[in-house]
Design a protein around this motif. Sequence first.
Motif, PDB file in Angstrom:
ATOM      1  N   ALA A   1     -38.506 -62.923   3.558  1.00 11.86           N
ATOM      2  CA  ALA A   1     -37.394 -62.025   3.229  1.00 11.86           C
ATOM      3  C   ALA A   1     -36.040 -62.667   3.509  1.00 11.86           C
ATOM      4  CB  ALA A   1     -37.532 -60.718   4.007  1.00 11.86           C
ATOM      5  N   ASP A   2     -35.970 -63.592   4.450  1.00 11.60           N
ATOM      6  CA  ASP A   2     -34.700 -64.272   4.712  1.00 11.60           C
ATOM      7  C   ASP A   2     -34.336 -65.207   3.553  1.00 11.60           C
ATOM      8  OD1 ASP A   2     -34.213 -63.084   7.246  1.00 11.60           O
ATOM      9  OD2 ASP A   2     -35.668 -64.440   8.156  1.00 11.60           O
ATOM     10  N   ALA A   3     -35.347 -65.898   3.004  1.00 11.59           N
ATOM     11  CA  ALA A   3     -35.097 -66.734   1.826  1.00 11.59           C
ATOM     12  C   ALA A   3     -34.691 -65.865   0.636  1.00 11.59           C
ATOM     13  CB  ALA A   3     -36.340 -67.547   1.483  1.00 11.59           C
ATOM     14  N   TRP A   4     -35.259 -64.675   0.547  1.00 12.85           N
ATOM     15  CA  TRP A   4     -34.886 -63.733  -0.501  1.00 12.85           C
ATOM     16  C   TRP A   4     -33.417 -63.318  -0.357  1.00 12.85           C
ATOM     17  CZ3 TRP A   4     -35.493 -61.783  -5.055  1.00 12.85           C
ATOM     18  CH2 TRP A   4     -35.132 -60.468  -5.360  1.00 12.85           C
ATOM     19  N   ARG A   5     -32.988 -63.004   0.860  1.00  9.29           N
ATOM     20  CA  ARG A   5     -31.587 -62.633   1.091  1.00  9.29           C
ATOM     21  C   ARG A   5     -30.658 -63.777   0.688  1.00  9.29           C
ATOM     22  NH1 ARG A   5     -31.737 -62.443   6.109  1.00  9.29           N
ATOM     23  NH2 ARG A   5     -30.697 -64.396   6.565  1.00  9.29           N
ATOM     24  N   ARG A   6     -30.983 -64.989   1.104  1.00  7.42           N
ATOM     25  CA  ARG A   6     -30.132 -66.133   0.775  1.00  7.42           C
ATOM     26  C   ARG A   6     -30.079 -66.366  -0.737  1.00  7.42           C
ATOM     27  NH1 ARG A   6     -32.480 -67.950   5.876  1.00  7.42           N
ATOM     28  NH2 ARG A   6     -34.268 -68.880   4.795  1.00  7.42           N
ATOM     29  N   SER A   7     -31.211 -66.178  -1.399  1.00  9.27           N
ATOM     30  CA  SER A   7     -31.249 -66.363  -2.853  1.00  9.27           C
ATOM     31  C   SER A   7     -30.416 -65.311  -3.564  1.00  9.27           C
ATOM     32  CB  SER A   7     -32.704 -66.308  -3.342  1.00  9.27           C
ATOM     33  OG  SER A   7     -33.492 -67.324  -2.741  1.00  9.27           O
ATOM     34  N   LEU A   8     -30.489 -64.065  -3.094  1.00  3.60           N
ATOM     35  CA  LEU A   8     -29.672 -63.002  -3.692  1.00  3.60           C
ATOM     36  C   LEU A   8     -28.187 -63.291  -3.518  1.00  3.60           C
ATOM     37  CD1 LEU A   8     -31.473 -59.655  -2.720  1.00  3.60           C
ATOM     38  CD2 LEU A   8     -31.144 -60.578  -5.027  1.00  3.60           C
ATOM     39  N   ILE A   9     -27.789 -63.709  -2.331  1.00  2.00           N
ATOM     40  CA  ILE A   9     -26.370 -64.021  -2.100  1.00  2.00           C
ATOM     41  C   ILE A   9     -25.934 -65.168  -3.006  1.00  2.00           C
ATOM     42  CG2 ILE A   9     -24.693 -64.852  -0.405  1.00  2.00           C
ATOM     43  CD1 ILE A   9     -26.382 -63.391   1.750  1.00  2.00           C
ATOM     44  N   ALA A  10     -26.788 -66.188  -3.146  1.00  8.90           N
ATOM     45  CA  ALA A  10     -26.461 -67.339  -3.993  1.00  8.90           C
ATOM     46  C   ALA A  10     -26.283 -66.934  -5.456  1.00  8.90           C
ATOM     47  CB  ALA A  10     -27.550 -68.401  -3.872  1.00  8.90           C
ATOM     48  N   SER A  11     -26.959 -65.878  -5.877  1.00 11.72           N
ATOM     49  CA  SER A  11     -26.890 -65.462  -7.283  1.00 11.72           C
ATOM     50  C   SER A  11     -25.535 -64.882  -7.658  1.00 11.72           C
ATOM     51  CB  SER A  11     -27.989 -64.437  -7.574  1.00 11.72           C
ATOM     52  OG  SER A  11     -27.666 -63.161  -7.024  1.00 11.72           O
ATOM     53  N   GLY A  12     -24.840 -64.298  -6.691  1.00 18.03           N
ATOM     54  CA  GLY A  12     -23.618 -63.561  -7.004  1.00 18.03           C
ATOM     55  C   GLY A  12     -23.887 -62.158  -7.510  1.00 18.03           C
ATOM     56  N   GLY A  13     -25.148 -61.754  -7.561  1.00 14.86           N
ATOM     57  CA  GLY A  13     -25.489 -60.432  -8.058  1.00 14.86           C
ATOM     58  C   GLY A  13     -25.366 -59.325  -7.032  1.00 14.86           C
ATOM     59  N   VAL A  14     -25.090 -59.706  -5.769  1.00 15.05           N
ATOM     60  CA  VAL A  14     -24.946 -58.712  -4.708  1.00 15.05           C
ATOM     61  C   VAL A  14     -23.738 -59.053  -3.844  1.00 15.05           C
ATOM     62  CG1 VAL A  14     -27.460 -58.319  -4.655  1.00 15.05           C
ATOM     63  CG2 VAL A  14     -26.416 -59.929  -3.034  1.00 15.05           C
ATOM     64  N   ARG A  15     -23.301 -58.065  -3.108  1.00 15.63           N
ATOM     65  CA  ARG A  15     -22.238 -58.228  -2.111  1.00 15.63           C
ATOM     66  C   ARG A  15     -22.853 -57.870  -0.759  1.00 15.63           C
ATOM     67  NH1 ARG A  15     -19.199 -54.858  -4.105  1.00 15.63           N
ATOM     68  NH2 ARG A  15     -17.987 -56.286  -5.416  1.00 15.63           N
ATOM     69  N   TRP A  16     -23.120 -58.906   0.071  1.00 15.18           N
ATOM     70  CA  TRP A  16     -23.796 -58.663   1.350  1.00 15.18           C
ATOM     71  C   TRP A  16     -22.770 -58.265   2.402  1.00 15.18           C
ATOM     72  CZ3 TRP A  16     -28.908 -59.348   0.184  1.00 15.18           C
ATOM     73  CH2 TRP A  16     -29.802 -58.887   1.156  1.00 15.18           C
ATOM     74  N   LEU A  17     -23.096 -57.224   3.187  1.00 14.03           N
ATOM     75  CA  LEU A  17     -22.117 -56.615   4.085  1.00 14.03           C
ATOM     76  C   LEU A  17     -22.494 -56.685   5.553  1.00 14.03           C
ATOM     77  CD1 LEU A  17     -21.616 -53.401   1.914  1.00 14.03           C
ATOM     78  CD2 LEU A  17     -20.180 -55.459   1.920  1.00 14.03           C
ATOM     79  N   GLY A  18     -23.742 -57.045   5.863  1.00 16.89           N
ATOM     80  CA  GLY A  18     -24.181 -57.072   7.250  1.00 16.89           C
ATOM     81  C   GLY A  18     -25.480 -57.830   7.391  1.00 16.89           C
ATOM     82  N   PRO A  19     -26.019 -57.920   8.599  1.00 13.82           N
ATOM     83  CA  PRO A  19     -27.204 -58.757   8.831  1.00 13.82           C
ATOM     84  C   PRO A  19     -28.516 -58.142   8.368  1.00 13.82           C
ATOM     85  CG  PRO A  19     -26.514 -57.714  10.878  1.00 13.82           C
ATOM     86  CD  PRO A  19     -25.475 -57.369   9.862  1.00 13.82           C
ATOM     87  N   GLY A  20     -28.579 -56.852   8.125  1.00 22.98           N
ATOM     88  CA  GLY A  20     -29.830 -56.191   7.809  1.00 22.98           C
ATOM     89  C   GLY A  20     -30.287 -56.411   6.377  1.00 22.98           C
ATOM     90  N   ASP A  21     -31.589 -56.190   6.142  1.00 23.86           N
ATOM     91  CA  ASP A  21     -32.151 -56.368   4.803  1.00 23.86           C
ATOM     92  C   ASP A  21     -31.543 -55.414   3.783  1.00 23.86           C
ATOM     93  OD1 ASP A  21     -33.786 -58.346   5.767  1.00 23.86           O
ATOM     94  OD2 ASP A  21     -35.617 -57.141   5.783  1.00 23.86           O
ATOM     95  N   ASP A  22     -31.003 -54.279   4.231  1.00 19.15           N
ATOM     96  CA  ASP A  22     -30.465 -53.280   3.304  1.00 19.15           C
ATOM     97  C   ASP A  22     -28.944 -53.212   3.304  1.00 19.15           C
ATOM     98  OD1 ASP A  22     -30.161 -52.273   5.850  1.00 19.15           O
ATOM     99  OD2 ASP A  22     -30.679 -50.213   5.295  1.00 19.15           O
ATOM    100  N   GLU A  23     -28.281 -54.151   3.995  1.00 21.95           N
ATOM    101  CA  GLU A  23     -26.828 -54.063   4.147  1.00 21.95           C
ATOM    102  C   GLU A  23     -26.115 -54.826   3.027  1.00 21.95           C
ATOM    103  OE1 GLU A  23     -25.180 -54.033   8.210  1.00 21.95           O
ATOM    104  OE2 GLU A  23     -27.222 -54.533   8.856  1.00 21.95           O
TER     105      GLU A  23
END
Length: 437
Positions: A70-92
Amino acid sequence: MPNYQGVEFCEMPLPVTTEPWPKFEGRRLSDLANENYDAPREELRERIGHKPFIWPNRTMYFFCDVHADADAWRRSLIASGGVRWLGPGDDEYELSEDGRDALFVIAGDCFDKGPSTLRLLRAIKLLIDKGADVEILAGNHDLRTLVGLAYLGRKEPRFAHLFVRMGQKTMPLFQEIRAQYLEPGDTSELSEDDLHELLFPDEEWFRRFPSVAKGLVPEKKIGKELKRIREKMVELPRKCEALDMSLGDIHRATTRARELFLEPEGEFHWYFERMDVARRWGSFLLVHAGVDDVTAGLLAEHNVSGANTWFHRLLADDPFELYHGPIGNMFRTKYRDFDHRFTDAGVEHMYEAGLYGIVHGHQNILRGQRVLMREGLLNFECDSSVDCNTRKLAGLSEHGGAVVVFQPNGVALGISADYPHVKVFDATQVFPHLTIV
């Protein structure tokens, strides 16, 4: 460049410079640089540049082979530009403006290898619940788990080995289920002998399997399959012991897993319910692994919808044919000599279908995504070894993540933890007759 948002929660450096993809125009410069990772652009143009390539006018993010990380998934999502990450949690996080209109493709293999299958699946469900358009494609590890759970205890020659076929890589999933869903001491009531009889194929299976498999499994592979099942029958109990679990614990956790994944009210039933084997994206086929001559013919005659119909029918009626037959090649092939063949005839079928390229994962690569020609088809190979355990075995840095972003302007961006630049594939440099629709 993608618009990274939330890089402080990415843990890996994201590239901020670009490089043409493929890097070299011609073979001569590639050879001089001793750099043959990608096919040169002139080779792509010579082979398929005359094709009337169609490129969708919509953003698509392509992820694959996240393997329970799931951590690799978070990093991949951030790299895509398709999300705006706001905190350390999986749902933030929230969908970015681009992400709200985009297609997120998860091209198989969310199971096995990594630290937590359940956490990854919950993280993917969060993306769906936030309103993203998510397509899930079948990977070999996903299907291996599904059929192993579904046919536990069946003794017919086509089914008796499917639980063991999951192998030791799936056992941590049962450890997760035991820890999260079962009380201490909640184990199977069956004896050790009964458990062996239930979980493992007997000698009669080894005698009967070759005749049952003949005509569907290539001859070279039948002997390999028999040998591999014997190995897995030894490996699986050893892995259980290493996880401090008995066969009784595995059986009880498997029973709970069947409820979670196979029952309509199960927490993770949605994952397999949403799954297809392939998706069309303009002139690209999106799939976990690849094609062979038979599936290429099916695509030419019935398009991708025909392949998905065949996939779902076999999934319900004959998982053995699904896993070992031509449709199984779409999530299993590595174009080895014992895989179902892909020849010039298959290439012509793909052309008839208007499919001139394949975007896929499945084959681990170590320097980010690559572009090459296979027979007569453009291939985007996207399995960038993102999960932590694969990376450890490969000697890569701790944090992985990767995505290919297909932009509406005919450009594809390859982004990964293991390459310092964003790789920029400009389709107009390969397809003079490119149409964006």
